[in-house]
Design a protein around this motif. Structure first.
Motif, PDB file in Angstrom:
ATOM      1  N   ALA A 112      33.765  46.337  26.459  1.00 18.42           N
ATOM      2  CA  ALA A 112      32.448  45.305  26.263  1.00 18.42           C
ATOM      3  C   ALA A 112      32.828  43.965  27.004  1.00 18.42           C
ATOM      4  O   ALA A 112      34.066  43.646  27.156  1.00 18.42           O
ATOM      5  N   ALA A 113      32.060  43.330  27.477  1.00 22.75           N
ATOM      6  CA  ALA A 113      31.710  42.072  28.062  1.00 22.75           C
ATOM      7  C   ALA A 113      32.682  41.082  27.365  1.00 22.75           C
ATOM      8  O   ALA A 113      33.404  40.346  27.971  1.00 22.75           O
ATOM      9  N   PRO A 114      32.425  40.903  26.005  1.00 21.35           N
ATOM     10  CA  PRO A 114      33.230  39.822  25.404  1.00 21.35           C
ATOM     11  C   PRO A 114      35.126  40.042  25.567  1.00 21.35           C
ATOM     12  O   PRO A 114      35.562  38.981  25.770  1.00 21.35           O
ATOM     13  N   THR A 115      35.190  41.169  25.633  1.00 18.17           N
ATOM     14  CA  THR A 115      36.819  41.304  25.678  1.00 18.17           C
ATOM     15  C   THR A 115      37.378  40.703  26.948  1.00 18.17           C
ATOM     16  O   THR A 115      38.442  40.591  27.244  1.00 18.17           O
ATOM     17  N   VAL A 116      36.535  40.810  27.959  1.00 17.96           N
ATOM     18  CA  VAL A 116      36.984  40.706  29.527  1.00 17.96           C
ATOM     19  C   VAL A 116      36.999  39.215  29.387  1.00 17.96           C
ATOM     20  O   VAL A 116      38.013  38.678  30.199  1.00 17.96           O
ATOM     21  N   GLN A 117      36.305  38.398  28.743  1.00 17.63           N
ATOM     22  CA  GLN A 117      36.362  36.897  28.956  1.00 17.63           C
ATOM     23  C   GLN A 117      37.581  36.472  27.915  1.00 17.63           C
ATOM     24  O   GLN A 117      37.251  35.607  26.956  1.00 17.63           O
ATOM     25  N   ALA A 118      38.566  37.346  27.908  1.00 16.89           N
ATOM     26  CA  ALA A 118      39.791  36.672  27.145  1.00 16.89           C
ATOM     27  C   ALA A 118      40.181  35.153  27.419  1.00 16.89           C
ATOM     28  O   ALA A 118      40.013  34.832  28.615  1.00 16.89           O
ATOM     29  N   ALA A 119      40.733  34.965  26.281  1.00 21.00           N
ATOM     30  CA  ALA A 119      41.282  33.539  26.347  1.00 21.00           C
ATOM     31  C   ALA A 119      40.418  32.452  27.010  1.00 21.00           C
ATOM     32  O   ALA A 119      40.845  31.579  27.691  1.00 21.00           O
ATOM     33  N   GLY A 120      39.117  32.511  26.680  1.00 22.42           N
ATOM     34  CA  GLY A 120      38.046  31.575  27.271  1.00 22.42           C
ATOM     35  C   GLY A 120      38.525  30.255  26.772  1.00 22.42           C
ATOM     36  O   GLY A 120      39.003  29.267  27.674  1.00 22.42           O
ATOM     37  N   HIS A 121      38.604  29.704  25.633  1.00 19.50           N
ATOM     38  CA  HIS A 121      39.154  28.398  24.849  1.00 19.50           C
ATOM     39  C   HIS A 121      38.531  27.324  25.701  1.00 19.50           C
ATOM     40  O   HIS A 121      39.317  26.418  25.810  1.00 19.50           O
ATOM     41  N   GLY A 122      37.461  27.247  26.478  1.00 20.38           N
ATOM     42  CA  GLY A 122      36.801  26.215  27.144  1.00 20.38           C
ATOM     43  C   GLY A 122      37.499  25.976  28.248  1.00 20.38           C
ATOM     44  O   GLY A 122      37.341  24.958  28.969  1.00 20.38           O
ATOM     45  N   VAL A 167      41.972  32.561  35.322  1.00 22.00           N
ATOM     46  CA  VAL A 167      42.004  33.017  36.680  1.00 22.00           C
ATOM     47  C   VAL A 167      41.706  35.010  36.404  1.00 22.00           C
ATOM     48  O   VAL A 167      42.571  35.414  35.739  1.00 22.00           O
ATOM     49  N   THR A 168      40.699  35.360  36.847  1.00 17.40           N
ATOM     50  CA  THR A 168      40.381  36.788  36.852  1.00 17.40           C
ATOM     51  C   THR A 168      40.196  37.239  38.173  1.00 17.40           C
ATOM     52  O   THR A 168      39.528  36.799  39.076  1.00 17.40           O
ATOM     53  N   VAL A 209      29.161  37.513  37.180  1.00 16.93           N
ATOM     54  CA  VAL A 209      29.703  38.886  37.943  1.00 16.93           C
ATOM     55  C   VAL A 209      29.514  40.034  36.899  1.00 16.93           C
ATOM     56  O   VAL A 209      30.065  39.997  35.926  1.00 16.93           O
ATOM     57  N   THR A 210      28.689  41.120  37.481  1.00 20.95           N
ATOM     58  CA  THR A 210      28.731  42.121  36.810  1.00 20.95           C
ATOM     59  C   THR A 210      29.505  43.235  37.404  1.00 20.95           C
ATOM     60  O   THR A 210      29.679  43.528  38.495  1.00 20.95           O
ATOM     61  N   LEU A 211      30.302  43.988  36.490  1.00 24.10           N
ATOM     62  CA  LEU A 211      31.370  44.992  36.949  1.00 24.10           C
ATOM     63  C   LEU A 211      30.628  46.464  36.779  1.00 24.10           C
ATOM     64  O   LEU A 211      29.799  46.696  35.741  1.00 24.10           O
ATOM     65  N   ALA A 212      31.176  47.348  37.543  1.00 23.87           N
ATOM     66  CA  ALA A 212      30.529  48.676  37.534  1.00 23.87           C
ATOM     67  C   ALA A 212      30.828  49.281  36.184  1.00 23.87           C
ATOM     68  O   ALA A 212      30.005  50.151  35.900  1.00 23.87           O
ATOM     69  N   GLY A 213      31.950  49.000  35.609  1.00 22.16           N
ATOM     70  CA  GLY A 213      32.388  49.484  34.199  1.00 22.16           C
ATOM     71  C   GLY A 213      31.509  48.766  33.127  1.00 22.16           C
ATOM     72  O   GLY A 213      31.727  49.281  31.991  1.00 22.16           O
ATOM     73  N   GLY A 214      30.486  47.988  33.275  1.00 25.06           N
ATOM     74  CA  GLY A 214      29.775  47.458  32.384  1.00 25.06           C
ATOM     75  C   GLY A 214      29.764  45.832  32.002  1.00 25.06           C
ATOM     76  O   GLY A 214      29.002  45.358  31.301  1.00 25.06           O
ATOM     77  N   ALA A 215      30.925  45.598  32.073  1.00 22.71           N
ATOM     78  CA  ALA A 215      31.365  44.267  31.612  1.00 22.71           C
ATOM     79  C   ALA A 215      30.687  42.948  32.673  1.00 22.71           C
ATOM     80  O   ALA A 215      30.159  43.347  33.732  1.00 22.71           O
ATOM     81  N   THR A 216      30.376  41.871  31.903  1.00 21.91           N
ATOM     82  CA  THR A 216      30.080  40.832  32.677  1.00 21.91           C
ATOM     83  C   THR A 216      30.959  39.810  32.535  1.00 21.91           C
ATOM     84  O   THR A 216      31.602  39.428  31.438  1.00 21.91           O
ATOM     85  N   LEU A 217      31.383  38.970  33.685  1.00 18.82           N
ATOM     86  CA  LEU A 217      32.385  37.857  33.628  1.00 18.82           C
ATOM     87  C   LEU A 217      31.648  36.588  34.070  1.00 18.82           C
ATOM     88  O   LEU A 217      30.883  36.501  34.909  1.00 18.82           O
ATOM     89  N   ASN A 218      31.771  35.577  33.024  1.00 17.01           N
ATOM     90  CA  ASN A 218      31.315  34.245  33.431  1.00 17.01           C
ATOM     91  C   ASN A 218      32.263  33.455  34.490  1.00 17.01           C
ATOM     92  O   ASN A 218      33.729  33.553  34.151  1.00 17.01           O
ATOM     93  N   TYR A 219      31.906  32.563  35.258  1.00 19.80           N
ATOM     94  CA  TYR A 219      32.632  31.880  36.108  1.00 19.80           C
ATOM     95  C   TYR A 219      32.213  30.463  36.205  1.00 19.80           C
ATOM     96  O   TYR A 219      30.962  30.226  35.986  1.00 19.80           O
ATOM     97  N   ASP A 220      33.012  29.523  36.575  1.00 15.80           N
ATOM     98  CA  ASP A 220      32.805  28.266  37.025  1.00 15.80           C
ATOM     99  C   ASP A 220      32.921  28.274  38.405  1.00 15.80           C
ATOM    100  O   ASP A 220      32.123  27.575  39.138  1.00 15.80           O
TER     101      ASP A 220
END
Lengths: 421, 111
Positions: free
Chosen positions: A20-30, A60-61, A117-128
């Motif tokens: 799921a998307a939220p797990t990919v945005q690990a360690a966001g912490h701002g 960095v992802t 960014v959307t991944l083939a596996g279904g996750a979404t990554l946020n970026y600056d």
């Protein structure tokens, strides 16, 4: 259970492709977030330097579909028998240990407005900041009769790995006195001396294993990188084996028939035992999906490799249209360091230094017969502009050529450590 | 005093190219204080080829050198007193303060 980066990597390595998307945005912490797409000489270097130098201040992802990356550079030496396939394969554990969140997946979408960014596996990554380093794809219809469905009959072997292994197997299976054909690409393309080093390495293999075999190259260009050096080397080492047909003799008027294994050059049909088709190239598809290309490539600003289309999206390496640098692993690695410095500066306020770029391309002609070409570059308002350069001379001593080859081996170790360690 | 090339210790003497005559660098250049952070950035151009571990594999290791030795070596390439077209080209666009910055950074890697 909340997944941290390490457990995410573990899950990924275990083959769980959908998270799921939220797990990919690990360690966001701002923390500021950088997403890098493509784990080759540009992307792996950029991810490594941002992670290393920001000391945890930047998330960095790295998105890279393959778990083992085979370098295009030195893949010709694999064809020639100088390297094994494992010698040119590299994994991403070193980057993960540096704190890079390595995600083995395909990036399928970029939303520049939402900065995702959307991944083939279904996750979404946020970026600056988004760094694209997708390498090359092939231009549809570039060689009449060839498309990607024909790559097993007529390999390109211009993205290293299984294609390189296939071409080598076909080379080994050639009948005695058989014909190896190459359809060379038009400019601009990845690794300008690459096709001609490949001809040299194929000739080296054939000289030792199938000495009556022939090599025919159909080339749409009137001249090519290190031409005098290669032609001198071919005459010295492989006399009578290589027939290079340039633009003047119809080398650009080519079609292939993968079913019949024939190549038609300026109306003349030749039966090939092995045919290596290297089509015209364009930026890897995600650059086009992101909407940062203009024609086949992505125009960038020389000072930091940011795209002309979007100051928060950067393109490195082969996919970029930057000016005078050749499309090479060395160039991508050089551009990545300039970009990493600028991106880290923009996100954390760290010092940003002036862009300096360099490139050297080594090529092997035969055992211990190495040659090189190189240049330095600077950023101007208009482009990355050449400052100074050099090229090996014809007629150099065997000692110089051997030292040049040994230097190339040192460089290979250096750059792959600089990318993956 | 003027410092003379090559002043190397035994540990890396075998890595050093011979030079046709004594090569000197002026004291005011040797006295430049290297900007460490700038050196760290510039060093990334070097580590494409020269391994950050200091290993010697066809290309010499360059970490842990005394700053003075490093500065003299770079100037010797820049002035084409040492051979190797790659090094002559790379040093050809390094200013004196940039060489000092690199010397400062690479020395620290050996510590």
């Amino acid at each position: 259970m909340a997944l941290n980066r390490r457990s995410f990597l573990g899950a990924s390595a275990a083959g769980l492709s959908v998270l799921a998307a939220p797990t990919v945005q690990a360690a966001g912490h701002g923390k500021p977030r950088v997403v890098v797409i493509g784990g080759g000489a540009g992307g792996a270097t950029a991810a490594r330097y941002i992670a290393k130098d920001s000391k945890g201040e930047v998330d960095v992802t790295l998105v890279e579909p393959t778990r083992t990356y085979y370098t295009c550079f030195f893949s010709n030496l694999y064809l020639g028998g100088f390297k094994s396939i494992s010698d040119i394969g590299h994994t991403y554990g070193g980057l993960a240990a540096r704190g890079v969140n390595v995600v083995h997946d395909w990036a399928t979408g970029v939303d520049r407005a939402a900065k995702t960014v959307t991944l083939a596996g279904g996750a979404t990554l946020n970026y600056d900041k988004l760094i694209l380093s997708p390498g090359i794809d092939f231009v549809d219809g570039a060689v009449e009769g060839w498309d990607i469905t024909a790559q097993n009959k007529m390999p390109h072997a211009y993205k290293a790995g299984s294609q390189s292994e296939l071409l080598k197997a076909q080379l080994a299976a050639m009948p005695e006195g058989g014909t190896f054909m190459m359809v060379a690409p038009p400019n601009p393309y990845r690794c300008p001396p690459g096709p001609y080093e490949r001809v040299s390495m194929v000739a080296h293999y054939l000289k030792n294993n199938n000495p009556t075999a022939k090599i025919i190259v159909a080339d749409p260009k009137p001249k090519f990188s290190k031409m005098a050096l290669f032609q001198e080397g071919w005459a010295n080492h492989y006399e009578g084996m290589i027939d290079w047909i340039g633009e003047d003799f119809g080398g650009g008027n080519v079609s292939v028939d993968p079913g019949a294994m024939t190549v038609t050059i300026d109306g003349e049909v030749t039966k090939a035992d092995v045919c290596n088709v290297i089509p015209a190239m364009k930026a890897g598809r995600i650059a086009e999906i992101a909407g940062v290309t203009d024609g086949n490539w992505a125009p960038v600003n020389a000072a930091d490799m940011s795209t002309k289309a979007d100051p928060d999206v950067y393109v490195l390496g082969d996919a970029s249209q930057q000016g005078d640098m050749p499309k090479s692993g060395f160039s991508a690695n050089s551009q990545a360091k300039v970009c990493a410095n600028a991106v880290r500066g923009a996100l954390t306020g760290s010092r940003v230094f002036p862009a300096k770029f360099s490139n050297t391309c080594w090529s092997l002609i035969d055992t211990n017969d190495g040659v090189k070409v190189g240049a330095t570059y600077e950023a101007t308002d208009e482009k990355i502009a050449k400052v100074d350069g050099f090229i090996s001379a014809t007629g150099e001593t065997s000692d110089v050529r051997k030292a040049t080859y040994e230097e190339s081996e040192g460089w290979y170790t250096g750059i792959t450590n600089d990318m993956f360690s | 005093m003027l410092h003379t090339w090559p002043p190397f210790s035994e540990t890396r003497a075998e890595e050093v190219q011979p030079i046709e005559a004594a090569f000197t660098v002026a004291p005011d250049i040797l006295a430049i204080e290297g900007d460490f952070a700038y050196g760290e950035y510039l060093s990334s151009e070097c580590t494409t080829c020269h391994q950050a571990t200091g290993a010697n594999d066809g290309i010499p290791g360059i970490i842990g050198w005394e700053t003075e030795d490093f500065v003299i070596a770079m100037h010797a390439y820049r002035e084409k007193h040492r051979e190797n077209p790659v090094m002559q080209m790379i040093t050809g666009r390094l200013a004196d303060d940039e060489i000092a910055a690199l010397a400062s950074y690479f020395k620290s890697l050996g510590e």
